[in-house]
Motif scaffolding. Structure first.
Motif, PDB file in Angstrom:
ATOM      1  N   PRO A 118     141.963 -26.802 -37.133  1.00  0.00           N
ATOM      2  CA  PRO A 118     143.399 -27.027 -37.348  1.00  0.00           C
ATOM      3  C   PRO A 118     143.951 -28.084 -36.417  1.00  0.00           C
ATOM      4  O   PRO A 118     143.619 -28.123 -35.235  1.00  0.00           O
ATOM      5  N   ASN A 119     144.775 -28.959 -36.958  1.00  0.00           N
ATOM      6  CA  ASN A 119     145.498 -29.949 -36.170  1.00  0.00           C
ATOM      7  C   ASN A 119     146.919 -29.424 -36.048  1.00  0.00           C
ATOM      8  O   ASN A 119     147.699 -29.520 -36.987  1.00  0.00           O
ATOM      9  N   SER A 120     147.263 -28.825 -34.927  1.00  0.00           N
ATOM     10  CA  SER A 120     148.488 -28.037 -34.845  1.00  0.00           C
ATOM     11  C   SER A 120     149.526 -28.651 -33.919  1.00  0.00           C
ATOM     12  O   SER A 120     149.188 -29.315 -32.940  1.00  0.00           O
ATOM     13  N   ILE A 121     150.807 -28.384 -34.245  1.00  0.00           N
ATOM     14  CA  ILE A 121     151.864 -28.734 -33.304  1.00  0.00           C
ATOM     15  C   ILE A 121     151.877 -27.693 -32.191  1.00  0.00           C
ATOM     16  O   ILE A 121     151.318 -26.604 -32.325  1.00  0.00           O
ATOM     17  N   LYS A 122     152.504 -28.030 -31.084  1.00  0.00           N
ATOM     18  CA  LYS A 122     152.593 -27.105 -29.967  1.00  0.00           C
ATOM     19  C   LYS A 122     153.567 -25.966 -30.303  1.00  0.00           C
ATOM     20  O   LYS A 122     154.588 -26.182 -30.964  1.00  0.00           O
ATOM     21  N   THR A 123     153.238 -24.780 -29.856  1.00  0.00           N
ATOM     22  CA  THR A 123     154.154 -23.653 -30.029  1.00  0.00           C
ATOM     23  C   THR A 123     155.429 -23.941 -29.246  1.00  0.00           C
ATOM     24  O   THR A 123     155.383 -24.389 -28.099  1.00  0.00           O
ATOM     25  N   CYS A 124     156.574 -23.719 -29.893  1.00  0.00           N
ATOM     26  CA  CYS A 124     157.850 -24.055 -29.259  1.00  0.00           C
ATOM     27  C   CYS A 124     158.843 -22.902 -29.401  1.00  0.00           C
ATOM     28  O   CYS A 124     158.543 -21.855 -29.979  1.00  0.00           O
ATOM     29  N   THR A 125     160.040 -23.109 -28.894  1.00  0.00           N
ATOM     30  CA  THR A 125     161.051 -22.057 -28.909  1.00  0.00           C
ATOM     31  C   THR A 125     161.478 -21.673 -30.322  1.00  0.00           C
ATOM     32  O   THR A 125     161.961 -20.562 -30.533  1.00  0.00           O
ATOM     33  N   ILE A 126     161.303 -22.577 -31.279  1.00  0.00           N
ATOM     34  CA  ILE A 126     161.665 -22.247 -32.661  1.00  0.00           C
ATOM     35  C   ILE A 126     160.776 -21.121 -33.186  1.00  0.00           C
ATOM     36  O   ILE A 126     161.256 -20.205 -33.874  1.00  0.00           O
ATOM     37  N   HIS A 127     159.502 -21.149 -32.867  1.00  0.00           N
ATOM     38  CA  HIS A 127     158.595 -20.080 -33.292  1.00  0.00           C
ATOM     39  C   HIS A 127     159.069 -18.731 -32.763  1.00  0.00           C
ATOM     40  O   HIS A 127     159.112 -17.742 -33.504  1.00  0.00           O
ATOM     41  N   THR A 128     159.423 -18.689 -31.484  1.00  0.00           N
ATOM     42  CA  THR A 128     159.841 -17.419 -30.888  1.00  0.00           C
ATOM     43  C   THR A 128     161.241 -17.020 -31.339  1.00  0.00           C
ATOM     44  O   THR A 128     161.502 -15.841 -31.568  1.00  0.00           O
ATOM     45  N   SER A 129     162.132 -17.984 -31.502  1.00  0.00           N
ATOM     46  CA  SER A 129     163.497 -17.684 -31.952  1.00  0.00           C
ATOM     47  C   SER A 129     163.506 -17.066 -33.341  1.00  0.00           C
ATOM     48  O   SER A 129     164.382 -16.262 -33.664  1.00  0.00           O
ATOM     49  N   MET A 130     162.530 -17.437 -34.165  1.00  0.00           N
ATOM     50  CA  MET A 130     162.453 -16.903 -35.516  1.00  0.00           C
ATOM     51  C   MET A 130     161.587 -15.647 -35.596  1.00  0.00           C
ATOM     52  O   MET A 130     161.355 -15.109 -36.680  1.00  0.00           O
ATOM     53  N   ALA A 163     145.797 -12.961 -32.871  1.00  0.00           N
ATOM     54  CA  ALA A 163     145.016 -12.495 -31.724  1.00  0.00           C
ATOM     55  C   ALA A 163     144.743 -13.611 -30.723  1.00  0.00           C
ATOM     56  O   ALA A 163     144.514 -13.355 -29.540  1.00  0.00           O
ATOM     57  N   GLY A 164     144.767 -14.860 -31.203  1.00  0.00           N
ATOM     58  CA  GLY A 164     144.525 -15.995 -30.315  1.00  0.00           C
ATOM     59  C   GLY A 164     145.763 -16.482 -29.595  1.00  0.00           C
ATOM     60  O   GLY A 164     145.706 -17.467 -28.854  1.00  0.00           O
ATOM     61  N   GLY A 165     146.899 -15.805 -29.817  1.00  0.00           N
ATOM     62  CA  GLY A 165     148.135 -16.184 -29.139  1.00  0.00           C
ATOM     63  C   GLY A 165     148.897 -17.301 -29.813  1.00  0.00           C
ATOM     64  O   GLY A 165     149.760 -17.932 -29.183  1.00  0.00           O
ATOM     65  N   ASN A 166     148.604 -17.551 -31.103  1.00  0.00           N
ATOM     66  CA  ASN A 166     149.294 -18.602 -31.847  1.00  0.00           C
ATOM     67  C   ASN A 166     150.159 -18.009 -32.956  1.00  0.00           C
ATOM     68  O   ASN A 166     149.771 -17.007 -33.569  1.00  0.00           O
ATOM     69  N   PRO A 167     151.306 -18.614 -33.254  1.00  0.00           N
ATOM     70  CA  PRO A 167     152.119 -18.156 -34.382  1.00  0.00           C
ATOM     71  C   PRO A 167     151.314 -18.228 -35.678  1.00  0.00           C
ATOM     72  O   PRO A 167     150.533 -19.163 -35.872  1.00  0.00           O
ATOM     73  N   ILE A 168     151.489 -17.247 -36.548  1.00  0.00           N
ATOM     74  CA  ILE A 168     150.697 -17.206 -37.781  1.00  0.00           C
ATOM     75  C   ILE A 168     151.155 -18.235 -38.795  1.00  0.00           C
ATOM     76  O   ILE A 168     150.467 -18.484 -39.786  1.00  0.00           O
ATOM     77  N   CYS A 169     152.292 -18.843 -38.590  1.00  0.00           N
ATOM     78  CA  CYS A 169     152.742 -19.930 -39.472  1.00  0.00           C
ATOM     79  C   CYS A 169     153.590 -20.912 -38.665  1.00  0.00           C
ATOM     80  O   CYS A 169     154.037 -20.615 -37.562  1.00  0.00           O
TER      81      CYS A 169
END
Length: 326
Positions: free
Chosen positions: A239-251, A257-263
């Motif tokens: 996967p070529n992914s963007i960095k996890t940011c506050t939008i992921h957590t705000s939503m 299990a790997g500590g990444n948002p599922i979407c």
């Protein structure tokens, strides 16, 4: 076995044999104009009955040709809507990058290796010579692009070269692909990356991942590829992914299990997150209502599958509309 040519009527019969409702001159005309492979093979997955264990595939009970065609048209509109705003971001990035680089190094110093970062970053598995070679390749690509534009008699490039003997970066940048821009940015010296990223309130690592992902989706738009369920994958199949940011957590997007948002990492919703981060509020709201209207329209045309199934493969969380008010 060789692929045997089938007439449109034979194609329609094959679809009926597999359980799809498809009849009439309009369906025949659509298949003739849109290409059976692009339409059927490209958009059938959600309509296939996964419980069927027969020798051929079977469509879910009640599947109608026009449902699948509606998904196909939905995808076409998505490409158009997303492309418009990817181009807006691309133009802004090109403008800021060329301005900041030229402000520091001069109008034609993008062809000097010393103006790029050739030091090895932590965990980079390459030699110093390989890193210098990569920067040299970037510079060679820029030179080739100048030559290509001159051979095409591009008026802006030709005027600069004939009048001044060089092409300023702020002129050349308009002919560069977003992929080349993302590579250019990745090799900029750290402080220069910061100066560009600061204009978008993004750290260099955030900016780099965003540019690489945007280039993948921009290319898909430009080449009319299937878009709604596209995942950004690098050359190694990862996967070529963007960095996890506050939008992921705000939503409240769940983490795996790997500590990444599922979407919202390397899917279409990741692009919406990028738009939220990089577009003006006015532009983002216009985009949001365009996409919501397309989703609402598709929902009314589906019977065999649900809009939630479509949104899931797009990488949209169930509360995706919340992003507008973050």
């Amino acid at each position: 076995m060789d692929k045997v040519f089938k007439t449109t009527r034979q194609q329609m019969k094959r679809l009926r044999d597999r359980g799809m409702n498809v009849n009439g001159s309009r369906a025949k005309r659509i298949l003739e104009m849109e290409n059976y492979y692009n339409l059927i093979n490209g958009y059938k997955d959600l309509f296939i009955d996964k419980t069927y264990l027969g020798p051929d595939e079977k469509y879910k009970s009640g599947t109608d040709f026009y449902e699948l065609y509606a998904l196909y048209l939905f995808d076409r509109e998505l490409r158009s809507d997303f492309m418009k705003y990817i181009l807006e971001i691309e133009n802004n990035v090109k403008s800021v990058l060329s301005h900041k680089f030229s402000e520091k190094y001069g109008h034609d110093n993008y062809l000097k290796i010393s103006n790029f970062n050739t030091s090895l970053r932590p965990r980079e598995q390459k030699t110093q010579a390989q890193k210098v070679g990569e920067v040299s390749e970037l510079i060679s690509n820029l030179q080739r692009e100048i030559s290509r534009q001159l051979s095409k008699n591009n008026p802006m490039i030709s005027h600069s070269m004939l009048e001044y003997g060089y092409v300023p970066l702020w002129v050349l940048v308009n002919t560069l692909t977003l992929g080349t821009i993302s590579i250019f940015y990745s090799y900029m010296i750290d402080v220069d990356q910061n100066n560009v990223g600061r204009k978008f309130n993004l750290r260099p690592d955030e900016m780099s991942s965003i540019l690489f992902i945007l280039s993948i989706y921009r290319n898909a738009c430009a080449h009319d590829e299937r878009f709604y369920n596209l995942k950004a994958i690098n050359k190694k199949g990862r996967p070529n992914s963007i960095k996890t940011c506050t939008i992921h957590t705000s939503m409240s997007i769940p983490f795996d299990a790997g500590g990444n948002p599922i979407c919202g990492k390397n899917d279409l919703f990741a692009i919406i997150i990028i738009f939220k981060l990089m577009l003006s509020k006015n532009s983002f709201n216009k985009f949001f209502y365009l996409i919501k209207a397309e989703i609402d329209k598709l929902q009314k045309q589906l019977n065999t599958i649900t809009i939630d199934e479509v949104l899931q493969v797009m990488g949209f969380p169930t509360n995706w509309t919340y992003i507008k008010d973050i």
